[in-house]
Design a protein around this motif. Structure first.
Motif, PDB file in Angstrom:
ATOM      1  N   ALA A  19       6.800   0.811  10.120  1.00 17.23           N
ATOM      2  CA  ALA A  19       6.103   0.640   8.839  1.00 17.23           C
ATOM      3  C   ALA A  19       5.946  -0.832   8.520  1.00 17.23           C
ATOM      4  CB  ALA A  19       6.882   1.340   7.718  1.00 17.23           C
ATOM      5  N   VAL A  20       4.960  -1.151   7.693  1.00 17.09           N
ATOM      6  CA  VAL A  20       4.743  -2.531   7.260  1.00 17.09           C
ATOM      7  C   VAL A  20       5.977  -3.064   6.568  1.00 17.09           C
ATOM      8  CG1 VAL A  20       3.400  -3.996   5.698  1.00 17.09           C
ATOM      9  CG2 VAL A  20       2.257  -2.278   7.089  1.00 17.09           C
ATOM     10  N   CYS A  21       6.606  -2.234   5.758  1.00 21.93           N
ATOM     11  CA  CYS A  21       7.825  -2.631   5.053  1.00 21.93           C
ATOM     12  C   CYS A  21       8.843  -1.523   5.260  1.00 21.93           C
ATOM     13  CB  CYS A  21       7.565  -2.858   3.567  1.00 21.93           C
ATOM     14  SG  CYS A  21       6.350  -4.122   3.212  1.00 21.93           S
ATOM     15  N   GLY A  22       9.621  -1.557   6.326  1.00 20.97           N
ATOM     16  CA  GLY A  22      10.510  -0.463   6.669  1.00 20.97           C
ATOM     17  C   GLY A  22      11.683  -0.313   5.739  1.00 20.97           C
ATOM     18  N   LEU A  23      12.167   0.937   5.650  1.00 24.36           N
ATOM     19  CA  LEU A  23      13.323   1.216   4.796  1.00 24.36           C
ATOM     20  C   LEU A  23      14.511   1.722   5.599  1.00 24.36           C
ATOM     21  CD1 LEU A  23      11.660   3.027   1.779  1.00 24.36           C
ATOM     22  CD2 LEU A  23      12.749   0.804   1.796  1.00 24.36           C
ATOM     23  N   GLY A  24      14.395   1.846   6.904  1.00 28.58           N
ATOM     24  CA  GLY A  24      15.503   2.360   7.672  1.00 28.58           C
ATOM     25  C   GLY A  24      15.878   3.763   7.251  1.00 28.58           C
ATOM     26  N   MET A  25      17.178   4.050   7.182  1.00 28.79           N
ATOM     27  CA  MET A  25      17.654   5.391   6.908  1.00 28.79           C
ATOM     28  C   MET A  25      17.306   5.869   5.509  1.00 28.79           C
ATOM     29  SD  MET A  25      18.853   7.065   9.307  1.00 28.79           S
ATOM     30  CE  MET A  25      19.615   8.350   8.310  1.00 28.79           C
ATOM     31  N   ARG A  26      17.086   4.959   4.568  1.00 33.33           N
ATOM     32  CA  ARG A  26      16.792   5.404   3.214  1.00 33.33           C
ATOM     33  C   ARG A  26      15.509   6.208   3.146  1.00 33.33           C
ATOM     34  NH1 ARG A  26      17.674  -0.263   0.317  1.00 33.33           N
ATOM     35  NH2 ARG A  26      16.969  -0.894   2.378  1.00 33.33           N
ATOM     36  N   GLY A  27      14.567   6.004   4.093  1.00 33.99           N
ATOM     37  CA  GLY A  27      13.334   6.772   4.102  1.00 33.99           C
ATOM     38  C   GLY A  27      13.585   8.255   4.290  1.00 33.99           C
ATOM     39  N   ALA A  31      12.175  12.649   2.606  1.00 37.76           N
ATOM     40  CA  ALA A  31      11.424  13.232   3.714  1.00 37.76           C
ATOM     41  C   ALA A  31      10.281  14.077   3.181  1.00 37.76           C
ATOM     42  CB  ALA A  31      12.358  14.081   4.579  1.00 37.76           C
ATOM     43  N   GLY A  32       9.112  13.916   3.786  1.00 33.93           N
ATOM     44  CA  GLY A  32       7.947  14.676   3.374  1.00 33.93           C
ATOM     45  C   GLY A  32       7.123  14.010   2.300  1.00 33.93           C
ATOM     46  N   TYR A  33       7.634  12.901   1.742  1.00 34.68           N
ATOM     47  CA  TYR A  33       6.897  12.193   0.698  1.00 34.68           C
ATOM     48  C   TYR A  33       6.107  11.050   1.311  1.00 34.68           C
ATOM     49  CZ  TYR A  33       5.971   9.123  -3.281  1.00 34.68           C
ATOM     50  OH  TYR A  33       5.355   8.317  -4.216  1.00 34.68           O
ATOM     51  N   PRO A  34       4.856  10.866   0.972  1.00 29.97           N
ATOM     52  CA  PRO A  34       4.072  11.684   0.040  1.00 29.97           C
ATOM     53  C   PRO A  34       3.432  12.883   0.732  1.00 29.97           C
ATOM     54  CG  PRO A  34       2.802   9.774   0.699  1.00 29.97           C
ATOM     55  CD  PRO A  34       4.138   9.635   1.371  1.00 29.97           C
ATOM     56  N   GLU A  35       3.230  13.929  -0.035  1.00 32.93           N
ATOM     57  CA  GLU A  35       2.627  15.147   0.498  1.00 32.93           C
ATOM     58  C   GLU A  35       1.112  15.157   0.306  1.00 32.93           C
ATOM     59  OE1 GLU A  35       4.624  18.203  -1.619  1.00 32.93           O
ATOM     60  OE2 GLU A  35       6.488  18.037  -0.453  1.00 32.93           O
ATOM     61  N   ARG A  36       0.619  14.282  -0.552  1.00 32.25           N
ATOM     62  CA  ARG A  36      -0.824  14.201  -0.833  1.00 32.25           C
ATOM     63  C   ARG A  36      -1.102  12.783  -1.349  1.00 32.25           C
ATOM     64  NH1 ARG A  36       1.665  17.140  -4.814  1.00 32.25           N
ATOM     65  NH2 ARG A  36       1.368  16.412  -6.975  1.00 32.25           N
ATOM     66  N   PRO A  37      -2.344  12.416  -1.615  1.00 35.73           N
ATOM     67  CA  PRO A  37      -2.627  11.066  -2.098  1.00 35.73           C
ATOM     68  C   PRO A  37      -1.858  10.722  -3.375  1.00 35.73           C
ATOM     69  CG  PRO A  37      -4.643  12.122  -1.397  1.00 35.73           C
ATOM     70  CD  PRO A  37      -3.575  13.178  -1.335  1.00 35.73           C
ATOM     71  N   ALA A  58      -1.260  -1.270  -3.968  1.00 41.11           N
ATOM     72  CA  ALA A  58      -1.700   0.026  -3.467  1.00 41.11           C
ATOM     73  C   ALA A  58      -2.132  -0.064  -2.008  1.00 41.11           C
ATOM     74  CB  ALA A  58      -2.848   0.553  -4.327  1.00 41.11           C
ATOM     75  N   THR A  59      -2.848  -1.118  -1.664  1.00 41.30           N
ATOM     76  CA  THR A  59      -3.313  -1.289  -0.280  1.00 41.30           C
ATOM     77  C   THR A  59      -2.148  -1.288   0.690  1.00 41.30           C
ATOM     78  OG1 THR A  59      -5.281  -2.518  -0.964  1.00 41.30           O
ATOM     79  CG2 THR A  59      -4.514  -2.851   1.293  1.00 41.30           C
ATOM     80  N   HIS A  60      -1.117  -2.043   0.349  1.00 42.12           N
ATOM     81  CA  HIS A  60       0.005  -2.182   1.271  1.00 42.12           C
ATOM     82  C   HIS A  60       0.986  -1.017   1.183  1.00 42.12           C
ATOM     83  CE1 HIS A  60      -1.274  -6.120   2.627  1.00 42.12           C
ATOM     84  NE2 HIS A  60      -1.575  -6.399   1.361  1.00 42.12           N
ATOM     85  N   LEU A  61       1.083  -0.366   0.029  1.00 42.08           N
ATOM     86  CA  LEU A  61       1.897   0.849  -0.052  1.00 42.08           C
ATOM     87  C   LEU A  61       1.295   1.949   0.823  1.00 42.08           C
ATOM     88  CD1 LEU A  61       2.960   1.340  -3.788  1.00 42.08           C
ATOM     89  CD2 LEU A  61       4.472   1.083  -1.816  1.00 42.08           C
ATOM     90  N   GLY A  62      -0.038   2.026   0.818  1.00 45.77           N
ATOM     91  CA  GLY A  62      -0.689   3.024   1.652  1.00 45.77           C
ATOM     92  C   GLY A  62      -0.378   2.836   3.121  1.00 45.77           C
ATOM     93  N   GLU A  63      -0.230   1.582   3.541  1.00 42.75           N
ATOM     94  CA  GLU A  63       0.122   1.291   4.929  1.00 42.75           C
ATOM     95  C   GLU A  63       1.598   1.563   5.191  1.00 42.75           C
ATOM     96  OE1 GLU A  63      -0.930  -2.768   5.236  1.00 42.75           O
ATOM     97  OE2 GLU A  63      -3.100  -2.423   5.169  1.00 42.75           O
ATOM     98  N   THR A  68      -2.378   7.816   1.513  1.00 41.36           N
ATOM     99  CA  THR A  68      -3.465   7.299   0.704  1.00 41.36           C
ATOM    100  C   THR A  68      -2.952   6.984  -0.688  1.00 41.36           C
ATOM    101  OG1 THR A  68      -5.078   8.620   1.917  1.00 41.36           O
ATOM    102  CG2 THR A  68      -5.755   7.783  -0.238  1.00 41.36           C
ATOM    103  N   VAL A  69      -3.188   5.753  -1.145  1.00 35.97           N
ATOM    104  CA  VAL A  69      -2.791   5.331  -2.494  1.00 35.97           C
ATOM    105  C   VAL A  69      -4.037   4.811  -3.187  1.00 35.97           C
ATOM    106  CG1 VAL A  69      -1.278   3.859  -3.871  1.00 35.97           C
ATOM    107  CG2 VAL A  69      -0.492   4.709  -1.655  1.00 35.97           C
ATOM    108  N   VAL A  70      -4.398   5.437  -4.291  1.00 37.40           N
ATOM    109  CA  VAL A  70      -5.609   5.054  -5.009  1.00 37.40           C
ATOM    110  C   VAL A  70      -5.249   4.550  -6.399  1.00 37.40           C
ATOM    111  CG1 VAL A  70      -7.061   6.662  -3.740  1.00 37.40           C
ATOM    112  CG2 VAL A  70      -6.006   7.400  -5.883  1.00 37.40           C
ATOM    113  N   VAL A  71      -6.053   3.616  -6.898  1.00 38.91           N
ATOM    114  CA  VAL A  71      -5.897   3.090  -8.253  1.00 38.91           C
ATOM    115  C   VAL A  71      -6.910   3.765  -9.151  1.00 38.91           C
ATOM    116  CG1 VAL A  71      -6.074   1.048  -9.729  1.00 38.91           C
ATOM    117  CG2 VAL A  71      -4.990   0.883  -7.468  1.00 38.91           C
ATOM    118  N   GLU A  72      -6.441   4.254 -10.288  1.00 32.92           N
ATOM    119  CA  GLU A  72      -7.320   4.918 -11.256  1.00 32.92           C
ATOM    120  C   GLU A  72      -7.232   4.163 -12.581  1.00 32.92           C
ATOM    121  OE1 GLU A  72      -7.358   9.142 -13.626  1.00 32.92           O
ATOM    122  OE2 GLU A  72      -7.082   9.216 -11.453  1.00 32.92           O
ATOM    123  N   ASN A  73      -8.320   3.564 -13.012  1.00 36.57           N
ATOM    124  CA  ASN A  73      -8.359   2.834 -14.273  1.00 36.57           C
ATOM    125  C   ASN A  73      -8.612   3.806 -15.413  1.00 36.57           C
ATOM    126  OD1 ASN A  73      -9.676   0.848 -12.064  1.00 36.57           O
ATOM    127  ND2 ASN A  73      -8.500  -0.318 -13.551  1.00 36.57           N
TER     128      ASN A  73
END
Length: 329
Positions: A19-27, A31-37, A58-63, A68-73
């Motif tokens: 991952a771009v920003c790994g979490l190791g075992m904490r990930g 488990a299974g998150y996220p299930e949808r955008p 959002a861009t980097h969280l999606g990676e 998929t991470v979208v911003v809604e204004n």
């Protein structure tokens, strides 16, 4: 059972390595998150500081998750509409909120708001902060705060100022400016920093009080003139723009922060993943430098830092609003 634990250990190591920003075992805890955008609600119009921060994150969280991470204004009512929507969303980590100082200002500014700042959200991270900046249309030939005061006193009904909305820290900075400088400027509120900046660019208003990020490129291009910033020190690449403190207004300090929150009762494992990912993203040198160049001071503090800011600033702004004589609406 042993094979399951071994699998989870291996999954954690793979996530941390790839991952771009790994979490190791904490990930493995989520488990299974996220299930949808994932939807990040920004309670303001596009192009303001909160929107800028949200889109970078959002861009980097999606990676990093990945997903998929979208911003809604969802602008309106000084941020209350979007914050209220997020407060009542499902607490499953798929609807989140990135907000500004309005979150802690609104409880003192409105007689009724659609959220409890202490109970309706779980803090995720304290992302960044920006000084506010006092801007004028270069065509006015106003080159300093002293010039602005002199012009306003000589022509009491001439000047109006744009802000991102009632109760935002730029608005309160504008009202404080009027009080301490003894001048009259007519307030013209907008639905966010982007529209407020556009108002002064299009000469709809002559003055604007805004957070630095959306104003920064226009200052550099010469389309807007910055007279002062309201932080404790000059901004690193605007060395000719003084602080209000330097100009003799010792208590004139005001900033706009960006905070990351999730609906209350969101599982702690998901909060931990979001917090760790966000902090690691913000601390990435390239991203941190990008945000600094955009006018942000990166904070990158976890849930405890965001929780403390809320606890400190809700009563602080309530007191300032009362002392300024602003009646709750």
């Amino acid at each position: 059972m042993r094979s399951r634990r071994a699998f989870l250990r291996r999954a954690g190591l793979v996530l941390g390595a790839t991952a771009v920003c790994g979490l190791g075992m904490r990930g493995a805890k989520a488990a299974g998150y996220p299930e949808r955008p994932i939807r990040i609600i920004v309670p303001f119009a596009p192009a303001g500081p909160t929107d800028i921060m949200a889109r970078v994150l959002a861009t980097h969280l999606g990676e990093a998750l990945p997903g998929t991470v979208v911003v809604e204004n969802r602008p309106g009512a000084g941020g209350n509409i979007g914050i209220g929507i997020a407060a009542h969303a499902d607490a499953d980590g798929h609807t989140l909120l990135i907000t500004s100082s309005a979150y802690v200002v609104n409880p003192g500014l409105y007689s009724k708001i659609p959220y409890d700042p202490y109970k309706d959200f779980a803090p995720v991270a304290e992302l960044g902060t920006s000084p506010n900046v006092i801007l004028v249309d270069p065509g006015l030939r106003i080159n300093s705060i002293a010039d602005l005061i002199a012009r306003a006193k000589a022509n009491p009904n001439e000047l109006n100022y744009a802000s991102p909305g009632i109760g935002t820290t730029p608005h309160l900075s504008g009202e404080l400016f009027k009080l301490v400088c003894g001048v009259n400027l007519t307030h013209v509120p907008f639905s966010g920093a982007g529209p407020a900046i556009q108002a002064i660019l299009s000469h709809t208003t002559q003055v604007a009080f805004a957070a630095l990020p959306p104003a920064h490129p226009h200052i550099e291009a010469g389309a807007l003139k910055a007279l002062a910033v309201t932080g404790p020190h000059r901004w690193f690449d605007l060395p000719d723009v003084p602080t209000m403190v330097e100009l003799g207004y010792k208590d004139f300090l005001s900033d706009t922060f960006q905070g990351f929150l999730a609906p209350a009762r969101t599982p702690p494992a998901i909060i931990e993943v979001l917090a760790d990912k966000s902090i690691q993203i913000l601390k990435t040198p390239k991203i941190s430098e990008q945000l600094r160049n955009d006018g942000f001071e990166v904070l990158a503090n976890g849930p405890a830092g965001m929780k403390k800011r809320i606890e400190d600033e809700v009563p602080k702004w309530r007191d300032i609003i009362a002392k300024a004589g602003i009646q709750p609406v």
